[in-house]
Design a protein around this motif. Structure first.
Motif, PDB file in Angstrom:
ATOM      1  N   ALA A  47      20.942  34.483  40.269  1.00 46.90           N
ATOM      2  CA  ALA A  47      21.175  35.056  41.984  1.00 46.90           C
ATOM      3  C   ALA A  47      20.812  37.024  42.285  1.00 46.90           C
ATOM      4  CB  ALA A  47      22.167  35.157  42.542  1.00 46.90           C
TER       5      ALA A  47
ATOM      6  N   LEU B 219      18.667  37.723  49.514  1.00 43.13           N
ATOM      7  CA  LEU B 219      20.016  37.743  48.552  1.00 43.13           C
ATOM      8  C   LEU B 219      18.493  36.138  47.719  1.00 43.13           C
ATOM      9  CD1 LEU B 219      21.923  36.169  47.077  1.00 43.13           C
ATOM     10  CD2 LEU B 219      22.052  34.246  48.651  1.00 43.13           C
ATOM     11  N   THR B 220      17.628  36.193  46.966  1.00 43.28           N
ATOM     12  CA  THR B 220      17.348  35.412  45.397  1.00 43.28           C
ATOM     13  C   THR B 220      17.934  35.104  45.017  1.00 43.28           C
ATOM     14  OG1 THR B 220      15.707  36.684  45.754  1.00 43.28           O
ATOM     15  CG2 THR B 220      15.138  35.751  44.195  1.00 43.28           C
ATOM     16  N   LEU B 221      17.883  33.320  44.990  1.00 41.61           N
ATOM     17  CA  LEU B 221      17.912  32.845  43.875  1.00 41.61           C
ATOM     18  C   LEU B 221      17.420  32.168  42.906  1.00 41.61           C
ATOM     19  CD1 LEU B 221      20.541  29.903  46.495  1.00 41.61           C
ATOM     20  CD2 LEU B 221      21.021  32.339  45.437  1.00 41.61           C
TER      21      LEU B 221
ATOM     22  N   PHE C 175      29.188  30.824  44.888  1.00 41.45           N
ATOM     23  CA  PHE C 175      28.270  30.130  44.935  1.00 41.45           C
ATOM     24  C   PHE C 175      28.380  29.614  43.295  1.00 41.45           C
ATOM     25  CE2 PHE C 175      26.339  33.409  47.054  1.00 41.45           C
ATOM     26  CZ  PHE C 175      25.321  33.673  48.038  1.00 41.45           C
TER      27      PHE C 175
END
Length: 192
Positions: A59, A94-96, A188
């Protein structure tokens, strides 16, 4: 005589290969054009990255970091009960890089906007599918992927700049978001 010749040769070599001369030539070329760069942003952009044990990205959060500057932050500069971009300038993203669980909700890999609704004792944390937005002006609840509520915690010291960091936690990581006298933890977990 040998010393004089060696000394002269050394001086000639230095003169020819001296990087200072090359830099002066560059200055002459640049002086013909005017280069204009923007000033440093008052709320510089930063990122927080979470990697797994194999050093693979899990992430990443990209956000701008406003400063406290002796201001009252929550309840004043950032009103309670209103959607906040969770930073300054562009909305925080936010990048997952893989499926993750946020609360009980499984979120697919992808990029999301991270909004929050600060309160005195708890914050609502929102992952929203509309990205590339400025502030919270284009926020729409219809685009929400998940909403969770997390408690506000007292910071051990004043946090001068909005700060975010991932902290490993059991089967995943908590995203810590802190500013002024408080912070929150957003959990998370691995979706596997």
């Amino acid at each position: 005589m040998k010393r004089l010749i060696i000394g002269s040769l050394s001086a000639i070599c230095l003169f020819i290969s001296n990087p200072t001369n090359a830099q002066e030539d560059d200055k002459v070329n640049f002086s013909k054009e005017e280069l204009k760069f923007s000033k440093m942003d008052a709320s510089p952009m930063d990122l927080a990255m979470y990697k797994d044990q194999d050093d693979a990205a899990v992430a990443r959060v990209i956000y701008s970091r406003p400063q406290k500057r002796n201001r009252e932050i929550f309840g004043k500069l950032i009103p309670y009960g209103e959607v906040w971009r969770t930073g300054a300038n562009e909305a925080t993203e936010l990048t997952l890089y893989k499926k993750m669980k946020v609360a009980d909700e499984v979120i697919d890999a992808g990029t999301y906007t991270l909004y929050t609704i600060p309160g005195e004792t708890e914050w609502t944390v929102i992952l929203n599918s509309k990205t590339n937005t400025w502030g919270a002006y284009e926020y729409s609840e219809k685009e929400d992927k998940v909403r969770i509520t997390v408690p506000v915690r007292q910071a051990p010291n004043t946090i001068e700049s909005l700060s975010m960091a991932f902290q490993e936690s059991g089967d995943g990581a908590d995203l810590l978001i802190g500013w002024d006298e408080s912070y929150v933890k957003v959990p998370f977990k691995n979706a596997n």
